[in-house]
Write a protein that holds these residues in place. Structure first.
Motif, PDB file in Angstrom:
ATOM      1  N   GLU A 192      -2.286   4.732  23.532  1.00  0.00           N
ATOM      2  CA  GLU A 192      -2.682   5.868  24.353  1.00  0.00           C
ATOM      3  C   GLU A 192      -2.874   7.115  23.493  1.00  0.00           C
ATOM      4  O   GLU A 192      -3.864   7.852  23.641  1.00  0.00           O
ATOM      5  CB  GLU A 192      -1.627   6.118  25.425  1.00  0.00           C
ATOM      6  CG  GLU A 192      -1.964   7.255  26.391  1.00  0.00           C
ATOM      7  CD  GLU A 192      -0.885   7.467  27.436  1.00  0.00           C
ATOM      8  OE1 GLU A 192      -0.991   8.457  28.177  1.00  0.00           O
ATOM      9  OE2 GLU A 192       0.056   6.650  27.513  1.00  0.00           O
TER      10      GLU A 192
ATOM     11  N   ASP B  76      -5.961   6.718  21.252  1.00  0.00           N
ATOM     12  CA  ASP B  76      -7.204   6.937  22.006  1.00  0.00           C
ATOM     13  C   ASP B  76      -7.492   8.425  22.188  1.00  0.00           C
ATOM     14  O   ASP B  76      -8.643   8.864  22.094  1.00  0.00           O
ATOM     15  CB  ASP B  76      -7.111   6.254  23.375  1.00  0.00           C
ATOM     16  CG  ASP B  76      -7.229   4.743  23.286  1.00  0.00           C
ATOM     17  OD1 ASP B  76      -7.653   4.243  22.228  1.00  0.00           O
ATOM     18  OD2 ASP B  76      -6.876   4.057  24.270  1.00  0.00           O
TER      19      ASP B  76
ATOM     20  N   GLU C 187      -5.694  -2.292  15.219  1.00  0.00           N
ATOM     21  CA  GLU C 187      -6.183  -0.928  15.398  1.00  0.00           C
ATOM     22  C   GLU C 187      -6.580  -0.310  14.066  1.00  0.00           C
ATOM     23  O   GLU C 187      -7.597   0.389  13.968  1.00  0.00           O
ATOM     24  CB  GLU C 187      -5.106  -0.070  16.081  1.00  0.00           C
ATOM     25  CG  GLU C 187      -4.776  -0.489  17.500  1.00  0.00           C
ATOM     26  CD  GLU C 187      -5.972  -0.420  18.430  1.00  0.00           C
ATOM     27  OE1 GLU C 187      -6.654   0.628  18.431  1.00  0.00           O
ATOM     28  OE2 GLU C 187      -6.228  -1.416  19.140  1.00  0.00           O
TER      29      GLU C 187
ATOM     30  N   ASN D  33     -15.377   7.381  24.702  1.00  0.00           N
ATOM     31  CA  ASN D  33     -16.162   6.186  24.431  1.00  0.00           C
ATOM     32  C   ASN D  33     -17.650   6.450  24.626  1.00  0.00           C
ATOM     33  O   ASN D  33     -18.487   5.990  23.839  1.00  0.00           O
ATOM     34  CB  ASN D  33     -15.716   5.044  25.345  1.00  0.00           C
ATOM     35  CG  ASN D  33     -16.497   3.770  25.079  1.00  0.00           C
ATOM     36  OD1 ASN D  33     -16.368   3.160  24.032  1.00  0.00           O
ATOM     37  ND2 ASN D  33     -17.331   3.359  26.040  1.00  0.00           N
TER      38      ASN D  33
END
Length: 285
Positions: A43, A46, A83, A246
């Motif tokens: 989280e 992101d 990641e 995104n």
């Protein structure tokens, strides 16, 4: 935080000698695995990526990589290495990306060899290899992932489309154009059927444009390329798309393709739109 030891009526000195002439290490228990908070890490990552804070995301992941290693949390470390390889790939750090890919593949037993997590690691590693000029090595990994996804996921799952897109890119690099076109169209069909990921569909259409250009040449492919660009623009401009990090990434990723094919104004608009979204996300951090 380690759990407190229960109180007892005797201490360690009651059952071990103060100085023991024998090696008793085999009787020592390993400390419990200390799990890292994977959901919170992702989280936070992101949010940093949405603000285009690549360095911040790298520091975050490296900190928790160390914590996972020290806590012997192999499943958490597996997620972090996946990641990291994606972050290093996006920022062009070849050696680090390939090292993270190798580490993630070695950790697959921690999550299960026949799992969607394992398949995703194959996709991520293959995408790293393709991105840094090793498409021939990428294909077997994509094929492993494809077999697992087809076995474990419904056809409409977006991960299947992502795999097909990335595998098609590697096939294009190897000049296996017909196979690549089949995969692109299958990926688009899956996404259309699922009714989601319009920006991802746009990327597939732009990849198809590149394929036609490479396979057929500039003149022969002009009409087909134009249709692909029109479709990609329609999907990007659909008002259903959330203007999030995104979306900004997709706009930024697509802009060079439109510029390459002569749609300079739209390419500029996409770049500016992405920068604006990144600024807005950054101001909220």
């Amino acid at each position: 935080m380690k759990p407190e030891q229960p109180e007892t009526s005797f201490g360690r000195e009651d059952y071990t000698d103060p100085v023991c002439p024998f090696d008793t290490s085999m009787f020592e228990k390993e400390p419990p695995i200390r799990s890292v908070p994977v959901s919170r890490i992702i989280e936070k990552e992101d949010s940093l990526l949405a603000a285009k804070d690549w360095d911040g995301a790298g520091r975050l992941l490296k900190y928790w990589k160390k914590e996972a290693e020290e806590g012997r949390d192999e499943s958490g470390l597996f997620v972090i290495m996946n990641e990291l390889m994606g972050l290093y790939r996006k920022t062009g750090r070849k050696e680090e990306a390939e090292s993270a890919a190798a580490a993630a593949l070695q950790l697959i037993p921690a999550v299960g060899a026949r799992s969607t997590a394992a398949a995703t690691a194959y996709v991520n590693a293959a995408t790293v290899y393709k991105s840094f000029g090793r498409p021939k090595e990428a294909i077997p990994l994509f094929e492993k992932a494809r077999r697992l996804y087809e076995e474990l996921l419904p056809p409409s799952d977006r991960r299947q489309a992502g795999l097909l897109n990335n595998m098609a890119l590697a096939l294009t690099d190897l000049e296996r154009y017909d196979e690549a076109e089949t995969l692109y169209r299958k990926a688009i069909g899956l996404l259309e059927e699922a009714g989601c990921d319009l920006p991802e569909q746009a990327v597939s259409w732009l990849n198809l444009a590149d394929l036609y250009y490479l396979r057929d040449g500039a003149e022969e492919s002009e009409e087909a390329v134009g249709r692909c660009l029109d479709e990609a623009e329609r999907l990007i401009e659909d008002p259903v798309n959330p203007r999030d990090g995104n979306y900004a990434f997709v706009c930024e990723k697509c802009a060079p393709s439109f510029e390459y094919y002569g749609r300079f104004f739209y390419a500029k608009e996409l770049t500016e739109r992405a920068e604006q979204i990144y600024r807005e996300h950054g101001s909220r951090e």
